[in-house]
Design a protein around this motif. Structure first.
Motif, PDB file in Angstrom:
ATOM      1  N   ASN A   1      40.012  61.024 103.709  1.00  0.00           N
ATOM      2  CA  ASN A   1      39.367  61.218 102.480  1.00  0.00           C
ATOM      3  C   ASN A   1      39.372  60.175 101.580  1.00  0.00           C
ATOM      4  O   ASN A   1      40.445  59.424 101.722  1.00  0.00           O
ATOM      5  CB  ASN A   1      40.202  62.643 101.755  1.00  0.00           C
ATOM      6  N   PRO A   2      38.727  59.856 100.465  1.00  0.00           N
ATOM      7  CA  PRO A   2      38.929  58.743  99.508  1.00  0.00           C
ATOM      8  C   PRO A   2      40.017  59.007  98.612  1.00  0.00           C
ATOM      9  O   PRO A   2      40.466  60.229  98.460  1.00  0.00           O
ATOM     10  CB  PRO A   2      37.405  58.766  98.546  1.00  0.00           C
ATOM     11  N   PHE A   3      40.822  58.082  98.322  1.00  0.00           N
ATOM     12  CA  PHE A   3      41.971  58.011  97.326  1.00  0.00           C
ATOM     13  C   PHE A   3      41.700  57.498  96.168  1.00  0.00           C
ATOM     14  O   PHE A   3      40.723  56.457  95.992  1.00  0.00           O
ATOM     15  CB  PHE A   3      43.187  57.462  98.234  1.00  0.00           C
ATOM     16  N   MET A   4      42.439  57.804  95.094  1.00  0.00           N
ATOM     17  CA  MET A   4      42.248  57.463  93.648  1.00  0.00           C
ATOM     18  C   MET A   4      43.078  56.130  93.278  1.00  0.00           C
ATOM     19  O   MET A   4      44.210  56.029  93.896  1.00  0.00           O
ATOM     20  CB  MET A   4      42.497  58.684  92.911  1.00  0.00           C
TER      21      MET A   4
ATOM     22  N   ILE B   1      38.035  55.107  96.512  1.00  0.00           N
ATOM     23  CA  ILE B   1      37.793  53.810  97.531  1.00  0.00           C
ATOM     24  C   ILE B   1      38.461  54.532  98.889  1.00  0.00           C
ATOM     25  O   ILE B   1      38.996  55.514  99.047  1.00  0.00           O
ATOM     26  CB  ILE B   1      38.366  52.698  97.270  1.00  0.00           C
ATOM     27  N   ARG B   2      37.612  54.010  99.885  1.00  0.00           N
ATOM     28  CA  ARG B   2      38.113  54.324 101.227  1.00  0.00           C
ATOM     29  C   ARG B   2      38.137  52.961 102.099  1.00  0.00           C
ATOM     30  O   ARG B   2      37.867  52.034 101.524  1.00  0.00           O
ATOM     31  CB  ARG B   2      36.788  55.089 102.025  1.00  0.00           C
ATOM     32  N   ALA B   3      38.915  53.003 103.218  1.00  0.00           N
ATOM     33  CA  ALA B   3      39.167  51.994 104.063  1.00  0.00           C
ATOM     34  C   ALA B   3      39.277  52.324 105.389  1.00  0.00           C
ATOM     35  O   ALA B   3      39.592  53.523 105.687  1.00  0.00           O
ATOM     36  CB  ALA B   3      40.433  51.154 103.356  1.00  0.00           C
TER      37      ALA B   3
ATOM     38  N   ARG C   1      51.404  54.551 103.961  1.00  0.00           N
ATOM     39  CA  ARG C   1      51.857  53.031 103.151  1.00  0.00           C
ATOM     40  C   ARG C   1      50.538  52.446 102.964  1.00  0.00           C
ATOM     41  O   ARG C   1      50.744  51.775 101.965  1.00  0.00           O
ATOM     42  CB  ARG C   1      52.557  52.426 104.567  1.00  0.00           C
ATOM     43  N   PHE C   2      49.424  52.554 103.488  1.00  0.00           N
ATOM     44  CA  PHE C   2      48.615  51.630 102.767  1.00  0.00           C
ATOM     45  C   PHE C   2      48.162  51.931 101.387  1.00  0.00           C
ATOM     46  O   PHE C   2      47.931  51.225 100.542  1.00  0.00           O
ATOM     47  CB  PHE C   2      47.149  51.751 103.898  1.00  0.00           C
ATOM     48  N   THR C   3      48.021  53.333 101.133  1.00  0.00           N
ATOM     49  CA  THR C   3      47.439  53.802  99.868  1.00  0.00           C
ATOM     50  C   THR C   3      48.825  53.150  98.655  1.00  0.00           C
ATOM     51  O   THR C   3      48.542  52.939  97.753  1.00  0.00           O
ATOM     52  CB  THR C   3      47.405  55.210  99.694  1.00  0.00           C
ATOM     53  N   ASP C   4      50.030  53.322  99.322  1.00  0.00           N
ATOM     54  CA  ASP C   4      51.235  52.908  98.239  1.00  0.00           C
ATOM     55  C   ASP C   4      50.975  51.506  97.893  1.00  0.00           C
ATOM     56  O   ASP C   4      51.260  50.868  96.997  1.00  0.00           O
ATOM     57  CB  ASP C   4      52.504  53.210  98.903  1.00  0.00           C
ATOM     58  N   THR C   5      50.744  50.820  99.070  1.00  0.00           N
ATOM     59  CA  THR C   5      50.604  49.107  98.871  1.00  0.00           C
ATOM     60  C   THR C   5      49.643  48.931  97.977  1.00  0.00           C
ATOM     61  O   THR C   5      49.845  47.981  97.216  1.00  0.00           O
ATOM     62  CB  THR C   5      50.572  48.437 100.329  1.00  0.00           C
ATOM     63  N   VAL C   6      48.490  49.530  98.445  1.00  0.00           N
ATOM     64  CA  VAL C   6      47.269  48.962  97.375  1.00  0.00           C
ATOM     65  C   VAL C   6      47.462  49.314  95.920  1.00  0.00           C
ATOM     66  O   VAL C   6      46.849  48.689  95.154  1.00  0.00           O
ATOM     67  CB  VAL C   6      45.876  49.763  97.996  1.00  0.00           C
ATOM     68  N   GLY C   7      48.053  50.746  95.724  1.00  0.00           N
ATOM     69  CA  GLY C   7      48.287  50.935  94.325  1.00  0.00           C
ATOM     70  C   GLY C   7      49.101  50.125  93.668  1.00  0.00           C
ATOM     71  O   GLY C   7      48.892  50.023  92.574  1.00  0.00           O
ATOM     72  N   GLU C   8      50.476  49.667  94.315  1.00  0.00           N
ATOM     73  CA  GLU C   8      51.089  48.612  93.793  1.00  0.00           C
ATOM     74  C   GLU C   8      50.483  47.245  93.566  1.00  0.00           C
ATOM     75  O   GLU C   8      51.112  46.547  92.604  1.00  0.00           O
ATOM     76  CB  GLU C   8      52.478  48.632  94.632  1.00  0.00           C
TER      77      GLU C   8
ATOM     78  N   ASN D   1      37.385  47.015 106.364  1.00  0.00           N
ATOM     79  CA  ASN D   1      36.377  47.263 104.895  1.00  0.00           C
ATOM     80  C   ASN D   1      37.156  48.040 103.965  1.00  0.00           C
ATOM     81  O   ASN D   1      37.785  49.122 104.297  1.00  0.00           O
ATOM     82  CB  ASN D   1      35.096  47.909 105.633  1.00  0.00           C
ATOM     83  N   VAL D   2      36.887  47.716 102.887  1.00  0.00           N
ATOM     84  CA  VAL D   2      37.129  48.831 101.531  1.00  0.00           C
ATOM     85  C   VAL D   2      36.017  48.895 100.824  1.00  0.00           C
ATOM     86  O   VAL D   2      35.279  48.018 100.537  1.00  0.00           O
ATOM     87  CB  VAL D   2      38.168  47.806 100.809  1.00  0.00           C
ATOM     88  N   SER D   3      35.659  50.288 100.961  1.00  0.00           N
ATOM     89  CA  SER D   3      34.234  50.833 100.248  1.00  0.00           C
ATOM     90  C   SER D   3      34.437  51.433  99.080  1.00  0.00           C
ATOM     91  O   SER D   3      35.764  51.786  98.821  1.00  0.00           O
ATOM     92  CB  SER D   3      33.505  51.453 101.440  1.00  0.00           C
ATOM     93  N   MET D   4      33.582  51.541  98.144  1.00  0.00           N
ATOM     94  CA  MET D   4      33.489  52.487  96.903  1.00  0.00           C
ATOM     95  C   MET D   4      32.249  53.228  96.545  1.00  0.00           C
ATOM     96  O   MET D   4      31.153  52.671  97.264  1.00  0.00           O
ATOM     97  CB  MET D   4      33.869  51.473  95.859  1.00  0.00           C
ATOM     98  N   PRO D   5      32.195  53.964  95.897  1.00  0.00           N
ATOM     99  CA  PRO D   5      30.764  54.711  95.405  1.00  0.00           C
ATOM    100  C   PRO D   5      29.844  53.687  95.155  1.00  0.00           C
ATOM    101  O   PRO D   5      29.957  52.669  94.609  1.00  0.00           O
ATOM    102  CB  PRO D   5      31.125  55.691  94.213  1.00  0.00           C
ATOM    103  N   GLU D   6      28.465  54.016  95.636  1.00  0.00           N
ATOM    104  CA  GLU D   6      27.483  53.026  95.111  1.00  0.00           C
ATOM    105  C   GLU D   6      27.274  52.816  93.764  1.00  0.00           C
ATOM    106  O   GLU D   6      27.199  51.697  93.206  1.00  0.00           O
ATOM    107  CB  GLU D   6      26.014  53.396  95.788  1.00  0.00           C
ATOM    108  N   GLU D   7      27.255  53.993  92.869  1.00  0.00           N
ATOM    109  CA  GLU D   7      27.446  53.793  91.307  1.00  0.00           C
ATOM    110  C   GLU D   7      28.382  52.847  90.722  1.00  0.00           C
ATOM    111  O   GLU D   7      28.160  51.974  89.704  1.00  0.00           O
ATOM    112  CB  GLU D   7      27.487  55.160  90.678  1.00  0.00           C
TER     113      GLU D   7
END
Length: 377
Positions: free
Chosen positions: A116-119, A130-132, A173-180, A221-227
């Motif tokens: 699922n995408p995370f904020m 975003i998704r990864a 751990r990925f979401t924690d690292t990207v957030g920081e 890959n790190v993706s995000m919404p088209e808008e």
């Protein structure tokens, strides 16, 4: 030698106890050697091939661990099991112990991804999703710890079983690292190598706790919404463009299109106007006076008044003072969300820093201005 002695010798060679595991399935990580009542004969042969280790478990307790090689099992080669069993001067055959073979080869090209995408919070675009996804490689580096903490009594532990656990650990751990990391959102895709290395360092202690080495970790890959992508592209263009030159270019294109409309009076007038402008520009380039307006006499050019001093502004972003910039540039910064209504602004003559929304000439940035009512006759 009698015939009975020959038969005994032949049978003794044929019934030598051999403990080994031939890996016929590359997906198996741990295989339990099955033997009736787990009985192993004294002086049995243990064969551990390259890419394997053999782990002996006695009544749920970790005993001896064997690396690749061929061993004759006795009190000399089973020091821990000998202590656990209380053997002092050898042991009777057979003895009971569970034997687990652990596959220590490198497991490569394992997939991971965010289901699922995370904020994430971005300073300019607010909360974004975003998704990864990517790949990773691992190997078992502590067979005893891995069996005790992960495998338990599973007789055939596969790659699929451990991957489900590792994927959950990786995503957390990925979401924690990207957030920081707190990078601008558009830089995540451009810095996947640096992010991959950082994530591997962060995750390695978690893998080591259960006897696993994280050999490689890749973010593909790190993706995000088209808008959001479109908004980022527009912002990057505006950030690079000279807005004054862009306005001049669009005005010139509009005049050119109007002049081509020969059937309309607006086109004719626009064409004439363009002619006068071009004539004046050419005259100025050649050092000659421009054309005179219709119905008027030539007048002596008057000296222009002094150019008023341009008002410039300083602004604060993330606690840092930036500027000075003119009014139009400040308006661009507001439109591109680099500053907002609560940003602190200062200009020459102001006693202190003031929020943008409180400065009279900047209130037009906020929109919603309406003219006063018309005076009554």
């Amino acid at each position: 030698m009698s015939i009975f002695d020959e038969i005994k010798q032949k049978l003794s060679h044929e019934f030598i106890d051999i403990i080994e595991w031939l890996d016929i399935n590359n997906e198996t990580i741990v295989h339990r050697f099955e033997r009736y009542q787990n009985e192993i004969k004294n002086n049995a042969q243990l064969i551990v091939r390259e890419g394997q280790t053999a782990v002996f478990i006695n009544e749920g307790q970790l005993a001896d661990v064997f690396k690749p090689g061929t061993y004759t099992l006795n009190t000399k080669n089973l020091p821990i099991l000998t202590t656990l069993k209380g053997w002092k001067y050898g042991f009777d055959s057979p003895f009971k112990a569970e034997v687990y073979f652990v596959n220590t080869r490198l497991f490569t090209d394992e997939k991971w991804g965010t289901k699922n995408p995370f904020m994430l919070s971005d300073d300019r675009f607010g909360l974004v999703e975003i998704r990864a996804f990517g790949t990773y490689s691992f190997r078992i580096n502590d067979s005893g710890k891995f069996i005790i903490d992960v495998v338990g009594t599973d007789g055939n532990f596969t790659n699929y079983e451990i991957n489900e656990h590792l994927k959950s650990l990786i995503v957390t751990r990925f979401t924690d690292t990207v957030g920081e990391a707190n990078l601008p959102i558009e830089l995540y895709a451009a810095n996947t190598s640096e992010l991959s290395e950082t994530c591997q360092v962060v995750m390695q202690p978690e893998f080591n706790r259960v006897g696993i080495e994280l050999e490689k970790f890749y973010i593909e890959n790190v993706s995000m919404p088209e808008e959001l992508k479109k908004e980022i592209f527009e912002y990057s263009r505006l950030d690079k463009l000279d807005m004054a030159k862009l306005a001049q270019f669009k005005a010139a294109k509009a005049m050119e299109l109007a002049a081509k409309n020969e059937g309309g009076t607006a086109g004719a007038g626009m064409g004439m106007g363009m002619g006068f402008v071009l004539a004046q520009q050419m005259g100025g380039m050649m050092g000659q006076p421009g054309t005179q307006p219709f119905g008027g006499q030539a007048t002596q050019p008057q000296a222009p008044p002094p150019v008023p001093a341009q008002v410039v502004y300083f602004y604060a972003v993330s606690g840092q003072q930036l500027g000075p910039v003119p009014y139009e540039k400040l308006k661009e910064l507001f439109a591109s969300r680099i500053i907002n209504r609560d940003s602190l602004i200062w200009k020459q003559g102001m006693a202190s820093w003031t929020e943008l929304k409180e400065i009279e000439e900047l209130k037009s940035f906020l929109g919603g201005n309406t003219p006063p009512p018309l005076p009554t006759a």
